[in-house]
Motif scaffolding. Structure first.
Motif, PDB file in Angstrom:
ATOM      1  N   GLY A   7       0.833  -1.205   0.000  1.00 27.80           N
ATOM      2  CA  GLY A   7       0.000   0.000   0.000  1.00 27.80           C
ATOM      3  C   GLY A   7       0.864   1.249   0.000  1.00 27.80           C
ATOM      4  N   ALA A   8       2.089   1.140  -0.530  1.00 29.76           N
ATOM      5  CA  ALA A   8       3.049   2.257  -0.509  1.00 29.76           C
ATOM      6  C   ALA A   8       2.564   3.448  -1.319  1.00 29.76           C
ATOM      7  CB  ALA A   8       4.406   1.789  -1.028  1.00 29.76           C
ATOM      8  N   THR A   9       1.686   3.227  -2.301  1.00 29.34           N
ATOM      9  CA  THR A   9       1.215   4.324  -3.151  1.00 29.34           C
ATOM     10  C   THR A   9      -0.106   4.909  -2.657  1.00 29.34           C
ATOM     11  OG1 THR A   9       0.033   2.775  -4.574  1.00 29.34           O
ATOM     12  CG2 THR A   9       2.307   3.306  -5.188  1.00 29.34           C
ATOM     13  N   GLY A  10      -0.594   4.449  -1.496  1.00 31.88           N
ATOM     14  CA  GLY A  10      -1.901   4.876  -1.005  1.00 31.88           C
ATOM     15  C   GLY A  10      -1.839   6.138  -0.158  1.00 31.88           C
ATOM     16  N   ALA A  11      -2.977   6.469   0.423  1.00 30.17           N
ATOM     17  CA  ALA A  11      -3.095   7.726   1.163  1.00 30.17           C
ATOM     18  C   ALA A  11      -2.142   7.776   2.357  1.00 30.17           C
ATOM     19  CB  ALA A  11      -4.542   7.905   1.631  1.00 30.17           C
ATOM     20  N   ASP A  51       0.023  -8.490  -6.830  1.00 34.73           N
ATOM     21  CA  ASP A  51      -1.348  -8.266  -6.353  1.00 34.73           C
ATOM     22  C   ASP A  51      -1.512  -9.048  -5.051  1.00 34.73           C
ATOM     23  OD1 ASP A  51      -4.164  -8.430  -5.901  1.00 34.73           O
ATOM     24  OD2 ASP A  51      -4.511  -8.024  -8.030  1.00 34.73           O
ATOM     25  N   ALA A  52      -2.000  -8.382  -3.999  1.00 30.42           N
ATOM     26  CA  ALA A  52      -2.149  -9.050  -2.703  1.00 30.42           C
ATOM     27  C   ALA A  52      -3.153 -10.199  -2.768  1.00 30.42           C
ATOM     28  CB  ALA A  52      -2.572  -8.038  -1.647  1.00 30.42           C
ATOM     29  N   LEU A  53      -4.004 -10.221  -3.784  1.00 29.54           N
ATOM     30  CA  LEU A  53      -4.968 -11.317  -3.911  1.00 29.54           C
ATOM     31  C   LEU A  53      -4.377 -12.505  -4.671  1.00 29.54           C
ATOM     32  CD1 LEU A  53      -8.152  -9.172  -4.591  1.00 29.54           C
ATOM     33  CD2 LEU A  53      -7.431 -10.254  -2.437  1.00 29.54           C
ATOM     34  N   GLN A  73      -0.912  -1.515   4.528  1.00 25.95           N
ATOM     35  CA  GLN A  73      -1.743  -0.299   4.404  1.00 25.95           C
ATOM     36  C   GLN A  73      -2.616  -0.443   3.163  1.00 25.95           C
ATOM     37  OE1 GLN A  73      -1.796   2.306   6.642  1.00 25.95           O
ATOM     38  NE2 GLN A  73      -0.406   1.112   7.921  1.00 25.95           N
ATOM     39  N   LEU A  74      -3.223  -1.616   3.007  1.00 31.31           N
ATOM     40  CA  LEU A  74      -4.008  -1.930   1.813  1.00 31.31           C
ATOM     41  C   LEU A  74      -5.477  -1.617   2.026  1.00 31.31           C
ATOM     42  CD1 LEU A  74      -2.617  -5.528   1.143  1.00 31.31           C
ATOM     43  CD2 LEU A  74      -1.992  -3.446  -0.104  1.00 31.31           C
ATOM     44  N   THR A  75      -6.056  -0.837   1.136  1.00 30.78           N
ATOM     45  CA  THR A  75      -7.522  -0.741   1.081  1.00 30.78           C
ATOM     46  C   THR A  75      -7.932  -0.694  -0.382  1.00 30.78           C
ATOM     47  OG1 THR A  75      -7.408   1.671   1.306  1.00 30.78           O
ATOM     48  CG2 THR A  75      -7.944   0.426   3.283  1.00 30.78           C
ATOM     49  N   ASP A  76      -9.181  -1.028  -0.620  1.00 30.80           N
ATOM     50  CA  ASP A  76      -9.735  -0.989  -1.977  1.00 30.80           C
ATOM     51  C   ASP A  76     -11.093  -0.306  -1.895  1.00 30.80           C
ATOM     52  OD1 ASP A  76     -10.460  -1.328  -4.564  1.00 30.80           O
ATOM     53  OD2 ASP A  76     -10.504  -3.510  -4.542  1.00 30.80           O
ATOM     54  N   LEU A  77     -11.022   1.002  -1.600  1.00 34.33           N
ATOM     55  CA  LEU A  77     -12.258   1.766  -1.399  1.00 34.33           C
ATOM     56  C   LEU A  77     -12.515   2.745  -2.529  1.00 34.33           C
ATOM     57  CD1 LEU A  77     -11.753   2.467   2.389  1.00 34.33           C
ATOM     58  CD2 LEU A  77     -13.660   1.200   1.407  1.00 34.33           C
ATOM     59  N   ILE A  78     -11.536   2.876  -3.404  1.00 29.46           N
ATOM     60  CA  ILE A  78     -11.587   3.951  -4.386  1.00 29.46           C
ATOM     61  C   ILE A  78     -12.814   3.840  -5.291  1.00 29.46           C
ATOM     62  CG2 ILE A  78     -10.194   2.934  -6.271  1.00 29.46           C
ATOM     63  CD1 ILE A  78      -9.108   6.228  -5.039  1.00 29.46           C
ATOM     64  N   ARG A  87     -13.008  -8.161   0.818  1.00 27.03           N
ATOM     65  CA  ARG A  87     -12.217  -9.293   0.293  1.00 27.03           C
ATOM     66  C   ARG A  87     -10.722  -9.031   0.482  1.00 27.03           C
ATOM     67  NH1 ARG A  87     -14.885  -9.676  -4.000  1.00 27.03           N
ATOM     68  NH2 ARG A  87     -13.539  -8.507  -5.412  1.00 27.03           N
ATOM     69  N   LEU A  88     -10.318  -7.780   0.211  1.00 25.73           N
ATOM     70  CA  LEU A  88      -8.897  -7.440   0.385  1.00 25.73           C
ATOM     71  C   LEU A  88      -8.516  -7.522   1.867  1.00 25.73           C
ATOM     72  CD1 LEU A  88      -6.306  -6.491  -1.071  1.00 25.73           C
ATOM     73  CD2 LEU A  88      -7.067  -4.133  -0.686  1.00 25.73           C
ATOM     74  N   TYR A  89      -9.403  -7.052   2.752  1.00 26.66           N
ATOM     75  CA  TYR A  89      -9.130  -7.143   4.191  1.00 26.66           C
ATOM     76  C   TYR A  89      -8.918  -8.608   4.600  1.00 26.66           C
ATOM     77  CZ  TYR A  89     -10.384  -2.281   5.476  1.00 26.66           C
ATOM     78  OH  TYR A  89     -10.415  -0.918   5.655  1.00 26.66           O
ATOM     79  N   ALA A 110      -0.371  -3.544  10.903  1.00 25.20           N
ATOM     80  CA  ALA A 110      -1.555  -3.565  10.047  1.00 25.20           C
ATOM     81  C   ALA A 110      -2.409  -2.326  10.246  1.00 25.20           C
ATOM     82  CB  ALA A 110      -2.387  -4.809  10.348  1.00 25.20           C
ATOM     83  N   GLN A 111      -3.076  -1.907   9.170  1.00 27.74           N
ATOM     84  CA  GLN A 111      -4.033  -0.795   9.246  1.00 27.74           C
ATOM     85  C   GLN A 111      -5.432  -1.336   9.514  1.00 27.74           C
ATOM     86  OE1 GLN A 111      -6.444   1.753   6.086  1.00 27.74           O
ATOM     87  NE2 GLN A 111      -4.285   2.301   5.938  1.00 27.74           N
ATOM     88  N   SER A 112      -6.042  -0.867  10.627  1.00 27.12           N
ATOM     89  CA  SER A 112      -7.447  -1.159  10.909  1.00 27.12           C
ATOM     90  C   SER A 112      -8.154   0.185  11.090  1.00 27.12           C
ATOM     91  CB  SER A 112      -7.551  -2.035  12.162  1.00 27.12           C
ATOM     92  OG  SER A 112      -8.909  -2.326  12.451  1.00 27.12           O
ATOM     93  N   LEU A 163      -7.007   3.290  12.836  1.00 23.80           N
ATOM     94  CA  LEU A 163      -6.982   4.688  12.396  1.00 23.80           C
ATOM     95  C   LEU A 163      -8.365   5.320  12.465  1.00 23.80           C
ATOM     96  CD1 LEU A 163      -4.749   4.394   9.176  1.00 23.80           C
ATOM     97  CD2 LEU A 163      -4.040   4.636  11.570  1.00 23.80           C
ATOM     98  N   GLY A 164      -8.388   6.593  12.866  1.00 22.55           N
ATOM     99  CA  GLY A 164      -9.610   7.374  12.726  1.00 22.55           C
ATOM    100  C   GLY A 164      -9.918   7.617  11.263  1.00 22.55           C
ATOM    101  N   VAL A 165     -10.941   8.400  11.011  1.00 25.54           N
ATOM    102  CA  VAL A 165     -11.304   8.734   9.633  1.00 25.54           C
ATOM    103  C   VAL A 165     -10.161   9.552   9.033  1.00 25.54           C
ATOM    104  CG1 VAL A 165     -12.962   9.911   8.157  1.00 25.54           C
ATOM    105  CG2 VAL A 165     -13.748   8.727  10.231  1.00 25.54           C
ATOM    106  N   LEU A 166      -9.618   9.050   7.931  1.00 31.64           N
ATOM    107  CA  LEU A 166      -8.434   9.682   7.332  1.00 31.64           C
ATOM    108  C   LEU A 166      -8.827  10.916   6.526  1.00 31.64           C
ATOM    109  CD1 LEU A 166      -6.494   6.593   5.952  1.00 31.64           C
ATOM    110  CD2 LEU A 166      -5.701   8.146   7.744  1.00 31.64           C
ATOM    111  N   TYR A 167      -8.052  11.990   6.695  1.00 34.67           N
ATOM    112  CA  TYR A 167      -8.192  13.143   5.816  1.00 34.67           C
ATOM    113  C   TYR A 167      -6.799  13.632   5.459  1.00 34.67           C
ATOM    114  CZ  TYR A 167      -7.255  16.347   9.716  1.00 34.67           C
ATOM    115  OH  TYR A 167      -6.672  17.026  10.762  1.00 34.67           O
ATOM    116  N   HIS A 170      -4.791  12.918  -0.960  1.00 39.10           N
ATOM    117  CA  HIS A 170      -5.176  11.626  -1.537  1.00 39.10           C
ATOM    118  C   HIS A 170      -6.284  10.925  -0.758  1.00 39.10           C
ATOM    119  CE1 HIS A 170      -1.905  11.961  -4.419  1.00 39.10           C
ATOM    120  NE2 HIS A 170      -1.143  12.303  -3.414  1.00 39.10           N
ATOM    121  N   THR A 171      -7.030  11.666   0.053  1.00 38.82           N
ATOM    122  CA  THR A 171      -8.199  11.071   0.706  1.00 38.82           C
ATOM    123  C   THR A 171      -9.470  11.688   0.121  1.00 38.82           C
ATOM    124  OG1 THR A 171      -8.493  12.708   2.467  1.00 38.82           O
ATOM    125  CG2 THR A 171      -6.881  10.939   2.869  1.00 38.82           C
ATOM    126  N   TRP A 172     -10.594  11.119   0.529  1.00 34.98           N
ATOM    127  CA  TRP A 172     -11.883  11.646   0.082  1.00 34.98           C
ATOM    128  C   TRP A 172     -12.122  13.079   0.543  1.00 34.98           C
ATOM    129  CZ3 TRP A 172     -14.422   6.726   2.425  1.00 34.98           C
ATOM    130  CH2 TRP A 172     -14.302   5.666   1.518  1.00 34.98           C
TER     131      TRP A 172
END
Ligand SMILES: NC(=O)c1ccc[n+]([C@@H]2O[C@H](COP(=O)([O-])OP(=O)(O)OC[C@H]3O[C@@H](n4cnc5c(N)ncnc54)[C@H](OP(=O)(O)O)[C@@H]3O)[C@@H](O)[C@H]2O)c1
Length: 290
Positions: A7-11, A51-53, A73-78, A87-89, A110-112, A163-167, A170-172
């Motif tokens: 997840g190096a390229t993520g938020a 791919d982590a899957l 630091q993997l998520t697939d929310l985009i 599934r990724l979790y 791990a990111q939770s 983690l709390g809600v991320l801002y 590169h976040t929503w």
């Protein structure tokens, strides 16, 4: 230490890679794409592609990196697909823990999330159970995050960062992001958190502070720990402030509350020396536009 960041390229990954390098670590970033690998190498880190899957491909990539620590630091929310993220979790975390074990890594981080706790009147500490008996569809998300945590903790020497809600970048929540679109009533904004100014309470964390927690967690005792700012707040407080910072209209307030939306306490992280650079969303939201 050799630290592999999935997840190096993520938020969180984007601010994390330079922080780890600055702290003197050798960093190996994982991405599915060559473009991601190019970004990682441009920071001065090494890259591996998988791919982590893809269980076998991931294992080969992680073994080739020979890490001391594996950071998830993997998520697939985009795309707004909750099932894909769940599934990724589940499967991605299982594959990554297996790969870290096969590679002989000594620690897993791990990111939770810090908003999956059972309902209560006060901000949750780490002793509060996860709300696995929530009504669907929230139950599906909490069950997936609980599986992620169990799988990660089964590695052994594991820190789970809730983690709390991320801002931040590169976040929503960044200017021009999905939240700004949704507040402006634009169609097609992906799934995002509740944007009703109500009595539901959220705890936020800036991505830079989340990344700093990952670096600190290299030396923390194992177990779950909340990474949130100092000011849990009701939607009726934070949504107008965010809307003003984004130049978007604030929706009308409502007298409702999601029972599980209680915020979280950062007392444990503070006791371990972590201090948020952005202790409150009040100034943090405005800093996004500064
Ligand atoms: N606590 C929170 O509030 C929280 C937590 C997470 C996300 N979010 C929100 O969700 C938004 C959407 O972000 P996002 O889901 O795209 O997360 P993101 O953190 O911006 O990026 C996801 C990361 O996971 C990697 N990844 C995803 N699927 C992968 C797979 N199958 N195999 C290997 N790597 C994989 C991506 O790498 P590549 O694309 O380079 O392969 C990327 O580095 C974020 O910007 C944030 O606002 C919030």
């Amino acid at each position: 230490m050799r630290v592999l960041v999935a997840g190096a390229t993520g938020a969180v990954g984007r601010p994390l890679v330079p922080l780890l390098l600055d702290a003197g670590h050798d960093v190996i970033g994982l991405s599915r794409s060559e473009a991601g690998g190019q970004w990682i190498r441009a920071q001065g880190a090494e890259s591996v592609q998988a791919d982590a899957l893809d269980r076998d491909g991931l294992r080969r990539a992680v073994e080739s990196a020979n890490p001391d620590v594996v950071v998830q630091q993997l998520t697939d929310l985009i795309g707004g697909d909750g099932a894909a993220n769940n599934r990724l979790y589940r499967d991605g975390t299982r594959n990554l823990v297996e790969a870290a074990t096969a590679a002989g890594a000594g620690r897993f981080i791990a990111q939770s999330i810090a908003f999956a706790y059972e309902p209560g009147a006060t901000p949750a500490d780490e002793q509060v159970p996860l709300y696995v008996h929530a009504d669907p569809p929230w139950r599906d998300s909490v069950t997936a995050i609980a599986t992620l945590e169990e799988t990660a903790l089964a590695f052994g020497d594991t820190v789970v960062l809730r983690l709390g809600v991320l801002y931040g970048p590169h976040t929503w929540y960044e200017p021009g992001g999905a939240v700004a679109s949704a507040l402006s009533g634009e169609p097609g904004a992906p799934f995002i958190a509740n944007l009703t100014p109500d009595d539901s309470i959220s705890s936020f964390v800036h991505v830079a502070d989340a990344a700093r927690a990952v670096v600190a967690a290299l030396d923390w005792p194992p177990g779950p720990i909340n990474i949130v700012d100092d000011e849990p707040a009701a939607g009726r407080e934070w949504i107008p402030v965010l809307a003003a910072a984004l130049g978007a209209p604030a929706p009308a307030p409502m007298n409702v509350k999601q029972d599980w939306a209680r915020g979280a306490s950062n007392a444990l992280a503070r006791s371990r020396g972590w201090r948020p650079v952005f202790p409150t969303w009040r100034t943090g939201f405005a800093a996004q536009t500064g």
